[in-house]
Design an enzyme around this catalytic site. Structure first.
Site, PDB file in Angstrom:
ATOM      1  N   GLU A 183     -18.931  -4.689  20.558  1.00 28.12           N
ATOM      2  CA  GLU A 183     -19.221  -3.628  19.586  1.00 28.12           C
ATOM      3  C   GLU A 183     -20.623  -3.772  19.017  1.00 28.12           C
ATOM      4  O   GLU A 183     -21.008  -4.845  18.548  1.00 28.12           O
ATOM      5  CB  GLU A 183     -18.176  -3.672  18.445  1.00 28.12           C
ATOM      6  CG  GLU A 183     -18.426  -2.602  17.397  1.00 28.12           C
ATOM      7  CD  GLU A 183     -17.249  -2.345  16.462  1.00 28.12           C
ATOM      8  OE1 GLU A 183     -16.142  -2.878  16.698  1.00 28.12           O
ATOM      9  OE2 GLU A 183     -17.439  -1.584  15.497  1.00 28.12           O
TER      10      GLU A 183
ATOM     11  N   LYS B 220      -5.245  -7.416  20.565  1.00 25.20           N
ATOM     12  CA  LYS B 220      -6.704  -7.629  20.477  1.00 25.20           C
ATOM     13  C   LYS B 220      -6.989  -8.433  19.215  1.00 25.20           C
ATOM     14  O   LYS B 220      -6.346  -8.216  18.190  1.00 25.20           O
ATOM     15  CB  LYS B 220      -7.446  -6.292  20.433  1.00 25.20           C
ATOM     16  CG  LYS B 220      -8.967  -6.457  20.282  1.00 25.20           C
ATOM     17  CD  LYS B 220      -9.711  -5.161  20.469  1.00 25.20           C
ATOM     18  CE  LYS B 220      -9.864  -4.338  19.229  1.00 25.20           C
ATOM     19  NZ  LYS B 220     -10.524  -5.012  18.092  1.00 25.20           N
TER      20      LYS B 220
ATOM     21  N   ASP C 158      -4.113  -4.058  17.736  1.00 26.38           N
ATOM     22  CA  ASP C 158      -5.122  -4.879  17.063  1.00 26.38           C
ATOM     23  C   ASP C 158      -4.437  -5.809  16.064  1.00 26.38           C
ATOM     24  O   ASP C 158      -3.611  -5.357  15.263  1.00 26.38           O
ATOM     25  CB  ASP C 158      -6.045  -3.931  16.271  1.00 26.38           C
ATOM     26  CG  ASP C 158      -7.501  -4.297  16.392  1.00 26.38           C
ATOM     27  OD1 ASP C 158      -7.822  -5.332  17.004  1.00 26.38           O
ATOM     28  OD2 ASP C 158      -8.323  -3.514  15.881  1.00 26.38           O
TER      29      ASP C 158
ATOM     30  N   ASP D  19      -7.326  -1.527  14.134  1.00 25.50           N
ATOM     31  CA  ASP D  19      -7.144  -1.667  12.684  1.00 25.50           C
ATOM     32  C   ASP D  19      -8.087  -0.720  11.932  1.00 25.50           C
ATOM     33  O   ASP D  19      -8.061  -0.664  10.702  1.00 25.50           O
ATOM     34  CB  ASP D  19      -7.278  -3.125  12.226  1.00 25.50           C
ATOM     35  CG  ASP D  19      -8.652  -3.705  12.477  1.00 25.50           C
ATOM     36  OD1 ASP D  19      -9.496  -3.028  13.091  1.00 25.50           O
ATOM     37  OD2 ASP D  19      -8.885  -4.860  12.050  1.00 25.50           O
TER      38      ASP D  19
ATOM     39  N   GLU E  49     -10.462 -10.434  16.987  1.00 26.81           N
ATOM     40  CA  GLU E  49     -11.916 -10.552  16.867  1.00 26.81           C
ATOM     41  C   GLU E  49     -12.352 -12.016  16.802  1.00 26.81           C
ATOM     42  O   GLU E  49     -11.649 -12.830  16.209  1.00 26.81           O
ATOM     43  CB  GLU E  49     -12.387  -9.838  15.588  1.00 26.81           C
ATOM     44  CG  GLU E  49     -12.088  -8.357  15.561  1.00 26.81           C
ATOM     45  CD  GLU E  49     -12.521  -7.682  14.251  1.00 26.81           C
ATOM     46  OE1 GLU E  49     -13.156  -8.337  13.394  1.00 26.81           O
ATOM     47  OE2 GLU E  49     -12.219  -6.481  14.105  1.00 26.81           O
TER      48      GLU E  49
END
Ligand code: KIV
Length: 271
Positions: free
Chosen positions: A189, A120, A90, A51, A122
């Site tokens: 990350e 994916k 994402d 993204d 988060e």
């Protein structure tokens, strides 16, 4: 085996095997057909339609405005180009946070409509039930911990996560919970190298680092950053492997000069 010589398609099983055999995973982002074609031919293992699309392609200040339709559109282009690499899409902000049911519906669209092989998303323990629901439907999920840009306003900026012990321990525990929930891999990350190495040892699924040091099972970079095509914000973890931005500027400069001077088109470009 070098990825350039890889014959078979990259799958969740081959990614897991790579961790077991100690072969590092090379992942890059791509957002369009032409770039994905080059990455796939070069032998990259995983192509992520991140993204980050919102920042490096669409010009937003953050990833937050990116929509499902934006992501589907670009995932379709990347999927059309890809023969061997695994294609991971994402999930954009607010496409999976409201409910596990909505998350599953949106995750399914990436596979059904856009040709992705996995999604994916988060977050830590808070998204574990969602990861479980999506993977139970047969959709592989890559998790993402540490600096999670969709929570940028809660985190208070793009900064290293897990420097203090409490946050570090939470990241390790979250990684275990996400593995338990069924994630097949985990992006880390902007976390200290030592913490990323601890997480990598604590779980059996591969970790893919960005600003997380050399101890991860693989690495990912944003293609525009590593090619020198985005200079609005360049984090320390970016290594520039090319200066394509300058090459484009020089080529365009030559074109403008030649158009203005009448040197282009020459007889060889004319009928
Ligand atoms: O959106 C993205 O490109 C990402 C990578 C930085 C991992 O999430």
């Amino acid at each position: 085996m070098s990825t350039q010589g890889r014959l078979n398609k990259v799958t969740t099983s081959s990614i897991r095997e790579m961790k077991k055999s100690g072969e590092k995973i090379a992942m890059l982002t791509a957002y369009d057909y032409a770039t994905a074609l080059i990455l796939d031919r070069a032998g990259v293992d995983i192509i992520l339609i991140g993204d980050t699309l919102g920042m490096v392609v669409l010009g937003y200040e953050s990833t937050l405005p990116v929509t499902m339709e934006d992501m589907l559109h670009h995932t379709k282009a990347v999927s059309r180009a890809t023969q061997k690499a695994m294609v991971v899409a994402d999930m954009p902000f607010m496409s999976y946070q409201s409910s596990a049911e909505e998350a599953l519906r949106n995750a399914g669209r990436f596979l059904k409509e856009a040709g992705a092989h996995a999604v994916k998303l988060e977050g830590g323990r808070d998204v574990a039930a969602t990861v479980q629901k999506i993977t139970a439907a047969g959709i592989p999920v890559m998790a993402h911990l540490g600096l999670t840009p969709q929570s940028i306003h809660q985190l208070g900026g793009y900064k290293v996560q897990g420097k203090d012990e409490a946050v570090a321990n939470r990241i390790i525990e979250d990684a275990k919970v996400l593995e338990e929930a069924g994630a097949f891999s985990l992006v880390l990350e902007c976390v200290p190298t030592a913490l990323a190495s601890k997480v990598t040892e604590a779980i059996s699924i591969p970790t893919i680092g960005i600003g997380a040091g050399v101890g991860c099972d693989g690495q990912v970079l944003v293609i525009n950053d590593m090619l020198g095509m985005f200079d609005r914000f360049v984090p320390r973890f970016v290594k520039k492997y090319g200066d394509v931005g300058t090459a484009i500027k020089e080529a365009v400069g030559s074109y403008i000069d030649e158009v203005r001077s009448g040197q282009f088109p020459g007889p060889e470009h004319s009928y």
